[in-house]
Scaffold this motif. Structure first.
Motif, mmCIF file in Angstrom:
data_model
loop_
_atom_site.group_PDB
_atom_site.id
_atom_site.type_symbol
_atom_site.label_atom_id
_atom_site.label_comp_id
_atom_site.label_asym_id
_atom_site.label_seq_id
_atom_site.Cartn_x
_atom_site.Cartn_y
_atom_site.Cartn_z
ATOM 1 N N ASN A 1 -3.107 -2.653 -4.950
ATOM 2 C CA ASN A 1 -3.568 -2.112 -3.675
ATOM 3 C C ASN A 1 -2.771 -0.896 -3.224
ATOM 4 O OD1 ASN A 1 -5.685 -4.046 -2.883
ATOM 5 N ND2 ASN A 1 -4.015 -5.536 -2.893
ATOM 6 N N LEU A 2 -1.896 -0.408 -4.078
ATOM 7 C CA LEU A 2 -1.022 0.693 -3.688
ATOM 8 C C LEU A 2 -1.810 1.975 -3.435
ATOM 9 C CD1 LEU A 2 2.061 0.888 -3.305
ATOM 10 C CD2 LEU A 2 2.174 2.000 -5.539
ATOM 11 N N ASP A 3 -1.502 2.616 -2.303
ATOM 12 C CA ASP A 3 -2.170 3.845 -1.910
ATOM 13 C C ASP A 3 -1.266 5.064 -2.087
ATOM 14 O OD1 ASP A 3 -4.323 5.383 -0.502
ATOM 15 O OD2 ASP A 3 -2.739 5.637 0.983
ATOM 16 N N LYS A 4 0.023 4.907 -1.799
ATOM 17 C CA LYS A 4 0.971 6.024 -1.905
ATOM 18 C C LYS A 4 2.218 5.578 -2.656
ATOM 19 C CE LYS A 4 -0.373 8.698 2.198
ATOM 20 N NZ LYS A 4 -1.627 7.978 2.460
ATOM 21 N N LEU A 5 2.639 6.407 -3.615
ATOM 22 C CA LEU A 5 3.826 6.118 -4.420
ATOM 23 C C LEU A 5 4.696 7.364 -4.498
ATOM 24 C CD1 LEU A 5 5.520 4.382 -6.358
ATOM 25 C CD2 LEU A 5 3.987 5.088 -8.216
ATOM 26 N N TYR A 6 5.959 7.214 -4.061
ATOM 27 C CA TYR A 6 6.921 8.313 -4.083
ATOM 28 C C TYR A 6 8.001 8.023 -5.127
ATOM 29 C CZ TYR A 6 4.974 9.978 0.353
ATOM 30 O OH TYR A 6 4.147 10.466 1.331
ATOM 31 N N LEU A 7 8.102 8.913 -6.112
ATOM 32 C CA LEU A 7 9.126 8.821 -7.152
ATOM 33 C C LEU A 7 9.928 10.114 -7.239
ATOM 34 C CD1 LEU A 7 6.947 7.072 -9.872
ATOM 35 C CD2 LEU A 7 8.985 6.082 -8.821
ATOM 36 N N ASN A 8 9.851 10.925 -6.212
ATOM 37 C CA ASN A 8 10.513 12.224 -6.227
ATOM 38 C C ASN A 8 12.034 12.093 -6.178
ATOM 39 O OD1 ASN A 8 9.667 11.280 -3.507
ATOM 40 N ND2 ASN A 8 10.992 12.944 -2.815
ATOM 41 N N TYR B 1 -3.623 13.786 -4.027
ATOM 42 C CA TYR B 1 -2.406 14.617 -4.012
ATOM 43 C C TYR B 1 -1.511 14.229 -5.181
ATOM 44 C CZ TYR B 1 2.062 16.598 -2.501
ATOM 45 O OH TYR B 1 3.250 17.303 -2.455
ATOM 46 N N LEU B 2 -1.071 15.236 -5.948
ATOM 47 C CA LEU B 2 -0.170 15.015 -7.075
ATOM 48 C C LEU B 2 0.859 16.129 -7.106
ATOM 49 C CD1 LEU B 2 0.719 13.659 -9.743
ATOM 50 C CD2 LEU B 2 -1.046 15.009 -10.917
ATOM 51 N N SER B 3 2.124 15.750 -7.108
ATOM 52 C CA SER B 3 3.189 16.761 -7.172
ATOM 53 C C SER B 3 3.993 16.604 -8.462
ATOM 54 C CB SER B 3 4.116 16.662 -5.955
ATOM 55 O OG SER B 3 4.823 15.439 -5.964
ATOM 56 N N LEU B 4 4.057 17.694 -9.212
ATOM 57 C CA LEU B 4 4.825 17.755 -10.460
ATOM 58 C C LEU B 4 5.824 18.899 -10.429
ATOM 59 C CD1 LEU B 4 1.860 17.197 -12.944
ATOM 60 C CD2 LEU B 4 3.736 15.589 -12.528
ATOM 61 N N GLN B 5 6.014 19.511 -9.278
ATOM 62 C CA GLN B 5 6.884 20.676 -9.218
ATOM 63 C C GLN B 5 8.350 20.314 -9.465
ATOM 64 O OE1 GLN B 5 5.500 19.392 -6.453
ATOM 65 N NE2 GLN B 5 6.799 19.690 -4.655
ATOM 66 N N THR C 1 0.832 -1.210 0.000
ATOM 67 C CA THR C 1 0.000 0.000 0.000
ATOM 68 C C THR C 1 0.864 1.256 0.000
ATOM 69 O OG1 THR C 1 -0.130 0.029 2.426
ATOM 70 C CG2 THR C 1 -1.857 -1.166 1.235
ATOM 71 N N PHE C 2 2.140 1.104 0.342
ATOM 72 C CA PHE C 2 3.062 2.245 0.423
ATOM 73 C C PHE C 2 4.392 1.844 -0.196
ATOM 74 C CE2 PHE C 2 6.474 4.626 2.362
ATOM 75 C CZ PHE C 2 5.992 5.909 2.503
ATOM 76 N N LEU C 3 4.868 2.638 -1.171
ATOM 77 C CA LEU C 3 6.148 2.369 -1.827
ATOM 78 C C LEU C 3 6.899 3.678 -2.020
ATOM 79 C CD1 LEU C 3 8.169 0.549 -3.310
ATOM 80 C CD2 LEU C 3 6.780 0.807 -5.382
ATOM 81 N N ASP C 4 8.090 3.751 -1.439
ATOM 82 C CA ASP C 4 8.916 4.955 -1.531
ATOM 83 C C ASP C 4 10.181 4.648 -2.320
ATOM 84 O OD1 ASP C 4 10.270 7.322 -1.244
ATOM 85 O OD2 ASP C 4 9.961 7.487 0.912
ATOM 86 N N LEU C 5 10.287 5.228 -3.520
ATOM 87 C CA LEU C 5 11.460 5.097 -4.383
ATOM 88 C C LEU C 5 12.163 6.440 -4.563
ATOM 89 C CD1 LEU C 5 9.833 2.767 -7.047
ATOM 90 C CD2 LEU C 5 11.789 2.146 -5.633
ATOM 91 N N GLY C 6 11.873 7.376 -3.691
ATOM 92 C CA GLY C 6 12.455 8.705 -3.799
ATOM 93 C C GLY C 6 13.950 8.714 -3.546
ATOM 94 N N THR D 1 3.902 11.297 -5.984
ATOM 95 C CA THR D 1 4.922 12.345 -5.950
ATOM 96 C C THR D 1 5.918 12.132 -7.083
ATOM 97 O OG1 THR D 1 4.721 12.502 -3.549
ATOM 98 C CG2 THR D 1 6.669 13.448 -4.531
ATOM 99 N N LEU D 2 5.961 13.102 -8.008
ATOM 100 C CA LEU D 2 6.899 13.076 -9.138
ATOM 101 C C LEU D 2 7.793 14.310 -9.147
ATOM 102 C CD1 LEU D 2 4.337 11.844 -11.789
ATOM 103 C CD2 LEU D 2 6.420 10.606 -11.178
ATOM 104 N N SER D 3 7.865 14.988 -8.050
ATOM 105 C CA SER D 3 8.607 16.254 -7.988
ATOM 106 C C SER D 3 10.116 16.035 -8.101
ATOM 107 C CB SER D 3 8.300 16.967 -6.667
ATOM 108 O OG SER D 3 8.637 16.135 -5.576
ATOM 109 N N GLU D 4 10.808 17.095 -8.496
ATOM 110 C CA GLU D 4 12.270 17.126 -8.576
ATOM 111 C C GLU D 4 12.828 16.014 -9.458
ATOM 112 O OE1 GLU D 4 14.319 18.720 -4.890
ATOM 113 O OE2 GLU D 4 12.526 17.826 -4.006
ATOM 114 N N ASN D 5 12.230 15.894 -10.645
ATOM 115 C CA ASN D 5 12.762 15.050 -11.694
ATOM 116 C C ASN D 5 13.120 15.938 -12.884
ATOM 117 O OD1 ASN D 5 12.688 11.968 -11.149
ATOM 118 N ND2 ASN D 5 10.776 12.707 -10.248
ATOM 119 N N GLN D 6 13.178 15.355 -14.071
ATOM 120 C CA GLN D 6 13.503 16.117 -15.279
ATOM 121 C C GLN D 6 12.451 15.889 -16.366
ATOM 122 O OE1 GLN D 6 17.597 15.089 -16.371
ATOM 123 N NE2 GLN D 6 18.134 14.895 -14.214
#
Length: 322
Positions: free
Chosen positions: A108-115, A159-163, A86-91, A137-142
């Motif tokens: 079943n994933l609820d939160k995904l961090y790719l920042n 919640y969606l981050s593209l900054q 349900t939670f995966l952090d790859l930041g 979260t997709l922030s601070e990529n290229q």
């Protein structure tokens, strides 16, 4: 009669130890790669200098942290046995791209961090199986563009981050399926307000203003003007969107990561050696401590099996004499 009773107790203890050994091979307290909290089905592999994902993560894991490592690629099958996540952090890794089907089993994933990676693009339909996702979260990529319909299946996203990317615009209808969205981070992108492509984003911001937080922060790359304030005259140029091409239709393109994975999977000797040691990714050999951990885990399992077999024979011996 005490002999068989003691043997039966020993059998139960050893069987329990053997089952837990199978699930905790990578989570030993004496220097294992990751730390585990079995009560919360949580595995923490953060900040371990990993270049590959261990393959012996327990299948009932719900929370997996892989942030602050040196992951530069993810095989297609990296998470195929972890459908309870349900939670995966790859930041805070070094991922330049993602394999097309890497998240397909995480239903079943609820939160995904790719920042804080190095993502320049996303494969089409990369998030299509993540229908329960509420946080992305997709922030601070290229990121220089987004595929058409990349967020269409994320109807529960709040919640969606593209900054902090390199987005000049977003595709038409990019956010139309995000009816539950409460916050969208768009700032620190070079929004090109001279092109007609930006008008979709302008209209969407005007429509959602007051219902979705922070969207007013999107500013044009030139002139420090808010995107929501631009006019049709400002966006008069008929620019070519960076996520379209006349040379090769995007739907027929094969992601470089898929080709890369397929080529390296042919190299059987090195890959088999790494799989024996407990690692998936073919281009990185594990470090000495990781090798020792994996080998000791297998030896522990073998010892548990031997002791369990001995206990069973011991029980049968006393029952037969009785």
């Amino acid at each position: 009669m005490m002999g068989p009773v003691l043997a039966a107790c020993l059998l139960i203890i050893l069987s329990t130890a053997w089952i837990s050994q199978a699930n905790e091979a990578l989570c030993k307290k004496d220097g294992g790669v990751c730390s585990c909290n079995n009560n919360k089905n949580s595995v923490d592999c953060s900040n371990k200098k990993l270049t590959a994902i261990p393959i012996n993560i327990p299948t009932d894991t719900e929370n997996l942290k892989l942030d602050y490592n040196s992951l530069s690629s993810l095989p297609n099958t990296a998470f195929h046995n972890l459908n309870k996540l349900t939670f995966l952090d790859l930041g805070y890794n070094e991922l330049p791209t993602l394999s097309a089907g890497v998240f397909d089993h995480l239903v079943n994933l609820d939160k995904l961090y790719l920042n804080k990676n190095q993502l320049k693009s996303l494969p089409p339909k990369i998030f299509d199986s993540l229908t329960k996702l509420t946080w992305l979260t997709l922030s601070e990529n290229q990121l220089q563009s987004l595929p058409h319909g990349v967020f269409d299946s994320l109807t529960k996203l709040t919640y969606l981050s593209l900054q902090n990317n390199q987005l000049p615009s977003v595709p038409e209808e990019a956010f139309d399926s995000l009816e539950k969205l409460k916050m969208l981070q768009l700032q620190e992108n070079p929004w090109d307000c001279s092109c007609r492509d930006i008008l979709y984003l302008r209209n969407w911001i005007r429509e959602k203003q007051g219902n979705v937080s922070n969207i007013e922060a999107a500013e044009c790359a030139v002139g420090n003007k808010a995107v929501l304030e631009i006019t049709e005259k400002d966006a008069a140029s008929d620019c070519v969107s960076p996520n379209t091409t006349t040379a090769i239709p995007i739907g027929t393109m094969t992601p470089a990561s898929v080709i890369y994975d397929d080529i390296h999977e042919i190299k059987v000797p090195q890959e088999n050696f790494q799989k024996f040691l407990g690692y998936q990714e073919p281009d990185h050999l594990p470090t000495q401590p990781q090798c020792l951990m994996s080998i000791s885990g297998y030896l522990g399992l073998m010892m548990s099996l031997m002791l369990t077999s001995a206990a069973i024979l011991y029980v049968f011996h006393f029952l037969k004499k009785a």
